[in-house]
Scaffold this motif. Sequence first.
Motif, PDB file in Angstrom:
ATOM      1  N   ARG A 150      40.783 -24.271 -17.300  1.00 44.84           N
ATOM      2  CA  ARG A 150      40.947 -22.829 -17.043  1.00 44.84           C
ATOM      3  C   ARG A 150      41.037 -22.062 -18.364  1.00 44.84           C
ATOM      4  O   ARG A 150      40.491 -20.963 -18.500  1.00 44.84           O
ATOM      5  N   LEU A 151      41.738 -22.653 -19.339  1.00 50.77           N
ATOM      6  CA  LEU A 151      41.885 -21.994 -20.642  1.00 50.77           C
ATOM      7  C   LEU A 151      40.527 -21.852 -21.336  1.00 50.77           C
ATOM      8  O   LEU A 151      40.183 -20.771 -21.830  1.00 50.77           O
ATOM      9  N   LEU A 152      39.751 -22.924 -21.372  1.00 49.54           N
ATOM     10  CA  LEU A 152      38.439 -22.830 -22.038  1.00 49.54           C
ATOM     11  C   LEU A 152      37.549 -21.806 -21.340  1.00 49.54           C
ATOM     12  O   LEU A 152      36.889 -20.997 -21.991  1.00 49.54           O
ATOM     13  N   LEU A 153      37.519 -21.822 -20.021  1.00 50.43           N
ATOM     14  CA  LEU A 153      36.695 -20.851 -19.289  1.00 50.43           C
ATOM     15  C   LEU A 153      37.112 -19.426 -19.644  1.00 50.43           C
ATOM     16  O   LEU A 153      36.262 -18.547 -19.850  1.00 50.43           O
ATOM     17  N   ALA A 154      38.428 -19.196 -19.735  1.00 47.83           N
ATOM     18  CA  ALA A 154      38.913 -17.850 -20.074  1.00 47.83           C
ATOM     19  C   ALA A 154      38.511 -17.476 -21.493  1.00 47.83           C
ATOM     20  O   ALA A 154      38.063 -16.354 -21.752  1.00 47.83           O
TER      21      ALA A 154
END
Length: 204
Positions: free
Chosen positions: A19-23
């Motif tokens: 989720r962090l990388l996508l954000a």
Amino acid sequence: MTDLTLYSMPSSGNSYKVRLLLALLGRRVDTVDVEYGWEALTRAKAEGRLPFGKAPVLDLGDDTLLPESNAILFWLGQGTRFVPADALDEARMLSWMFWEQNQHEGVIAVRAALLSYPHRKAEATPERLADLLARGHALLAIMEDHLSGRDWLVGDDVSLADLCLYAYTHTADTRGGFDLAPFPALRGWLGRIASLDGYVGLDA
Ligand SMILES: N[C@@H](CCC(=O)N[C@@H](CS)C(=O)NCC(=O)O)C(=O)O
């Protein structure tokens, strides 16, 4: 609807790192939340959406299912600032990512899981917690030594290595009961990641 669908466990660092990388990449994704004890987790398993029986899994949009958090990071990170252009630095990034899965996660994340998930409570014996505490501090010391005098784990920019190790390290104290006070370089590194443009927290 987007092309990507992430089967994600809200409480899990392995799902959070994706989720962090996508954000950080500004990529939109549909999310199916599959938490312990939820019907959605049972259904996702029954419908074959979690090939290894675990989250996260990324559906690439054509029913191609990609399991394993660090493999998902690697796939999403290709061609972005999060994968070093230099081949040796890329391999060094992978070294940290393998280390995260085969040493760090099995200690730092497991102690947090034993303390927070009711279904793991029976395993949380004082002996096991004490052993994990000592081993976890030794692992954090490895990160502290490496980060002393440098901003990022690999080269001179943030990479997937930083994101994947951030996931369980940033809650090592609050969830896992580890003392981060002796690790100033590590705490500085946590702060640099939390300052990245597009950053989202675990509970976002
Ligand atoms: N090595 C895997 C570990 C995934 C994993 O253990 N996921 C847990 C949550 S952290 C899970 O989905 N557990 C569901 C279950 O065991 O039923 C990864 O990095 O993706």
